[in-house]
Design a protein around this motif. Structure first.
Motif, PDB file in Angstrom:
ATOM      1  N   CYS A  70       0.824  -1.212   0.000  1.00 40.51           N
ATOM      2  CA  CYS A  70       0.000   0.000   0.000  1.00 40.51           C
ATOM      3  C   CYS A  70       0.858   1.263   0.000  1.00 40.51           C
ATOM      4  O   CYS A  70       0.646   2.164  -0.818  1.00 40.51           O
ATOM      5  N   VAL A  71       1.820   1.332   0.899  1.00 40.00           N
ATOM      6  CA  VAL A  71       2.633   2.545   1.046  1.00 40.00           C
ATOM      7  C   VAL A  71       3.443   2.813  -0.223  1.00 40.00           C
ATOM      8  O   VAL A  71       3.440   3.935  -0.753  1.00 40.00           O
ATOM      9  N   LEU A  72       4.125   1.805  -0.717  1.00 39.77           N
ATOM     10  CA  LEU A  72       4.956   2.018  -1.900  1.00 39.77           C
ATOM     11  C   LEU A  72       4.119   2.330  -3.141  1.00 39.77           C
ATOM     12  O   LEU A  72       4.500   3.167  -3.954  1.00 39.77           O
ATOM     13  N   SER A  73       2.968   1.684  -3.271  1.00 38.77           N
ATOM     14  CA  SER A  73       2.088   1.982  -4.412  1.00 38.77           C
ATOM     15  C   SER A  73       1.538   3.403  -4.323  1.00 38.77           C
ATOM     16  O   SER A  73       1.414   4.095  -5.346  1.00 38.77           O
ATOM     17  N   LEU A  74       1.207   3.848  -3.115  1.00 40.66           N
ATOM     18  CA  LEU A  74       0.712   5.214  -2.945  1.00 40.66           C
ATOM     19  C   LEU A  74       1.786   6.239  -3.293  1.00 40.66           C
ATOM     20  O   LEU A  74       1.497   7.251  -3.947  1.00 40.66           O
ATOM     21  N   PHE A  75       3.019   6.008  -2.869  1.00 40.48           N
ATOM     22  CA  PHE A  75       4.081   6.949  -3.208  1.00 40.48           C
ATOM     23  C   PHE A  75       4.424   6.902  -4.689  1.00 40.48           C
ATOM     24  O   PHE A  75       4.771   7.931  -5.288  1.00 40.48           O
ATOM     25  N   HIS A  76       4.312   5.737  -5.299  1.00 42.84           N
ATOM     26  CA  HIS A  76       4.518   5.634  -6.744  1.00 42.84           C
ATOM     27  C   HIS A  76       3.471   6.475  -7.472  1.00 42.84           C
ATOM     28  O   HIS A  76       3.804   7.251  -8.375  1.00 42.84           O
ATOM     29  N   ALA A  77       2.218   6.332  -7.068  1.00 39.16           N
ATOM     30  CA  ALA A  77       1.137   7.097  -7.695  1.00 39.16           C
ATOM     31  C   ALA A  77       1.303   8.595  -7.443  1.00 39.16           C
ATOM     32  O   ALA A  77       1.070   9.416  -8.344  1.00 39.16           O
TER      33      ALA A  77
END
Length: 121
Positions: A70-77
């Motif tokens: 969740c965290v890494l995908s949110l920062f990627h987005a």
């Protein structure tokens, strides 16, 4: 020269989170979508029951993996969205407020994801 060091930019950290999020999302999300969106609904494999899923989601390692996803995908987005706004739409003059909103939103959503995952366990 007073010997002062130049101010460091937080940009490398943003790129690190962006690339980590892209890698994690590219490896884990397709597998999860395939399993829970195709394989289990079509009956190719038996879907895990509630007790199995509940015990899996109570495992601290599973919580850490899902939180990392969740965290890494949110920062990627957030990084991708900031890049589109600043460079694609040429809103470079508002670069700092856009960065604060994008990364602040990713941090806020990460905290919400952590609260939800920890409280569900």
């Amino acid at each position: 020269m007073t010997g002062s060091r130049p101010r460091r930019s937080p940009e490398p950290l943003a790129w690190l989170l962006f690339s980590g999020g892209g890698m994690v999302a590219a490896l884990l999300i397709p597998v999860l979508l395939l399993l829970f969106g195709v394989v289990f609904p079509l009956g190719w494999l038996d879907a895990p029951g509630y007790p199995d899923m509940h015990s899996l989601l109570r495992n601290p390692v599973t919580i850490l993996v899902l939180l990392g996803l969740c965290v890494l995908s949110l920062f990627h987005a957030a990084h991708r969205f900031r890049f589109v706004l600043v460079h694609g739409f040429r809103l470079g003059r508002a670069g700092m407020p856009i960065a604060v909103l994008c990364y602040g939103g990713a941090i806020l959503a990460s905290v919400v994801a952590a609260v939800v995952l920890i409280s569900a366990a």
